[in-house]
Design a protein around this motif. Structure first.
Motif, PDB file in Angstrom:
ATOM      1  N   VAL A   1      23.698 -26.225  21.934  1.00  0.00           N
ATOM      2  CA  VAL A   1      23.083 -26.234  21.536  1.00  0.00           C
ATOM      3  C   VAL A   1      23.207 -26.992  20.417  1.00  0.00           C
ATOM      4  CG1 VAL A   1      21.423 -25.090  19.857  1.00  0.00           C
ATOM      5  CG2 VAL A   1      21.519 -23.975  22.428  1.00  0.00           C
TER       6      VAL A   1
ATOM      7  N   MET B   1      23.030 -15.869  22.513  1.00  0.00           N
ATOM      8  CA  MET B   1      21.868 -16.762  21.523  1.00  0.00           C
ATOM      9  C   MET B   1      21.088 -16.158  21.096  1.00  0.00           C
ATOM     10  SD  MET B   1      21.287 -20.345  24.390  1.00  0.00           S
ATOM     11  CE  MET B   1      19.543 -19.659  25.094  1.00  0.00           C
TER      12      MET B   1
ATOM     13  N   VAL C   1      24.777 -23.816  28.063  1.00  0.00           N
ATOM     14  CA  VAL C   1      24.098 -24.674  27.508  1.00  0.00           C
ATOM     15  C   VAL C   1      24.421 -24.317  25.979  1.00  0.00           C
ATOM     16  CG1 VAL C   1      21.552 -24.218  26.143  1.00  0.00           C
ATOM     17  CG2 VAL C   1      21.806 -23.119  27.809  1.00  0.00           C
TER      18      VAL C   1
ATOM     19  N   HIS D   1       8.674 -26.349  24.048  1.00  0.00           N
ATOM     20  CA  HIS D   1       9.657 -25.517  24.310  1.00  0.00           C
ATOM     21  C   HIS D   1      10.684 -24.231  23.984  1.00  0.00           C
ATOM     22  CE1 HIS D   1      11.347 -28.993  26.147  1.00  0.00           C
ATOM     23  NE2 HIS D   1      10.264 -29.855  25.438  1.00  0.00           N
ATOM     24  N   ALA D   2      11.508 -23.172  24.976  1.00  0.00           N
ATOM     25  CA  ALA D   2      11.850 -21.965  24.902  1.00  0.00           C
ATOM     26  C   ALA D   2      13.207 -21.545  25.687  1.00  0.00           C
ATOM     27  CB  ALA D   2      10.747 -20.907  25.161  1.00  0.00           C
ATOM     28  N   ALA D   3      13.508 -21.239  24.989  1.00  0.00           N
ATOM     29  CA  ALA D   3      15.307 -20.411  25.440  1.00  0.00           C
ATOM     30  C   ALA D   3      14.813 -20.649  27.195  1.00  0.00           C
ATOM     31  CB  ALA D   3      15.809 -19.427  25.052  1.00  0.00           C
TER      32      ALA D   3
ATOM     33  N   ARG E   1      17.319 -16.814  21.020  1.00  0.00           N
ATOM     34  CA  ARG E   1      15.919 -16.963  21.432  1.00  0.00           C
ATOM     35  C   ARG E   1      15.227 -17.379  20.346  1.00  0.00           C
ATOM     36  NH1 ARG E   1      18.261 -16.390  25.890  1.00  0.00           N
ATOM     37  NH2 ARG E   1      15.663 -15.983  27.514  1.00  0.00           N
ATOM     38  N   TRP E   2      14.547 -18.866  20.733  1.00  0.00           N
ATOM     39  CA  TRP E   2      13.588 -19.691  20.094  1.00  0.00           C
ATOM     40  C   TRP E   2      12.653 -19.288  21.433  1.00  0.00           C
ATOM     41  CZ3 TRP E   2      18.390 -21.471  22.016  1.00  0.00           C
ATOM     42  CH2 TRP E   2      18.031 -22.475  23.659  1.00  0.00           C
ATOM     43  N   GLU E   3      11.452 -19.738  20.436  1.00  0.00           N
ATOM     44  CA  GLU E   3       9.758 -19.663  22.006  1.00  0.00           C
ATOM     45  C   GLU E   3       8.988 -21.380  21.310  1.00  0.00           C
ATOM     46  OE1 GLU E   3       9.190 -18.031  23.551  1.00  0.00           O
ATOM     47  OE2 GLU E   3      10.531 -16.495  24.291  1.00  0.00           O
TER      48      GLU E   3
ATOM     49  N   ILE F   1      20.952 -28.659  24.423  1.00  0.00           N
ATOM     50  CA  ILE F   1      19.134 -28.984  23.345  1.00  0.00           C
ATOM     51  C   ILE F   1      19.417 -29.098  21.736  1.00  0.00           C
ATOM     52  CG2 ILE F   1      17.916 -27.209  22.309  1.00  0.00           C
ATOM     53  CD1 ILE F   1      17.108 -27.418  25.411  1.00  0.00           C
TER      54      ILE F   1
ATOM     55  N   ARG G   1      24.613 -16.126  27.725  1.00  0.00           N
ATOM     56  CA  ARG G   1      24.429 -16.241  26.855  1.00  0.00           C
ATOM     57  C   ARG G   1      24.662 -16.001  26.192  1.00  0.00           C
ATOM     58  NH1 ARG G   1      23.545 -19.802  29.959  1.00  0.00           N
ATOM     59  NH2 ARG G   1      21.562 -20.891  31.162  1.00  0.00           N
TER      60      ARG G   1
ATOM     61  N   ILE H   1      14.958 -20.754  13.034  1.00  0.00           N
ATOM     62  CA  ILE H   1      15.957 -20.580  14.446  1.00  0.00           C
ATOM     63  C   ILE H   1      17.243 -21.526  14.033  1.00  0.00           C
ATOM     64  CG2 ILE H   1      15.577 -23.300  15.268  1.00  0.00           C
ATOM     65  CD1 ILE H   1      16.650 -20.428  17.386  1.00  0.00           C
TER      66      ILE H   1
END
Length: 212
Positions: free
Chosen positions: A67, A40, A65, A54-56, A42-44, A99, A154, A135
């Motif tokens: 998305v 997966m 999860v 929000h973050a992964a 990642r987002w930050e 998410i 993930r 993202i």
């Protein structure tokens, strides 16, 4: 043999021709970046409609999860909202974490409009905004809505449409729900990719620099 509804496949071919897409270079069957089994992205520090970042890592405890790339302005995205609400409510214990992410930059899709939409619809899941669009590119997302399901490690187990009915009427096959149920039961997902049907994500065009 590709397990995919013929009508959705036809719709994908038409939309690809209209948008000028070409088949070479795809990682999965219908995604240029991700294929089943990939990790997966990642987002930050993406800002949500709740005013928080929000973050992964925030969903580290979830067994699965989901998305969802979505927006306010696309009718296909609007049509799937009630199904997203039902999915979120089906797992109140946090076993599955949904998410939603929007990357469009037109006025009706920016953060203030997202906040109003989330309030009007009663979204209780994170609805995040990424104006950099990085993202969505990391996921290879091209449509709203478009869905990605990841297991506890993930790893990608499913990507594509929510089900076989963009409008939500006369649903015969629940692609995403079936993938979740199989994954949570420790079984292999049999249908791992379907065509994402929806509006094009409104990626900003990158201007080419003139050569001297």
């Amino acid at each position: 043999m590709r397990l995919i509804d013929s009508s959705l496949a036809a719709a994908f071919i038409v939309s690809s021709l209209v948008c000028g897409a070409s088949s070479p270079g795809f990682a999965g069957e219908f995604n240029r970046v991700l294929s089943p089994g990939d990790a997966m992205p990642r987002w930050e520090a993406l800002e949500g409609v709740d005013g928080k970042r929000h973050a992964a890592a925030d969903v580290a405890e979830a067994k699965c999860v989901v998305v969802a790339f979505t927006c306010n302005s696309c009718p296909y995205a609007v049509d799937v909202e009630d199904r997203l609400l039902a999915l979120d409510k089906a797992y109140p214990d946090g076993t599955v974490q949904l998410i939603a992410i929007n990357v469009n930059k037109v006025a009706e899709d920016q953060l203030d409009a997202m906040k109003q939409r989330a309030q009007d619809k009663g979204f209780e899941f994170p609805y995040l905004y990424d104006p950099s669009q990085k993202i969505a590119k990391a996921f290879g997302a091209t449509r709203t809505p478009e869905f990605f399901v990841f297991d506890q490690q993930r790893k990608l187990v499913y990507q594509g449409s929510f089900d076989d009915s963009p409008s939500g009427k006369d649903i015969k096959t629940h692609y995403l729900k079936d993938a979740l149920q199989a994954t949570l039961a420790g079984k292999e997902v049999t249908l791992r990719e379907t065509v994402p049907i929806g509006c094009n994500i409104r990626y900003e065009r990158q201007r080419r620099r003139r050569r001297d």
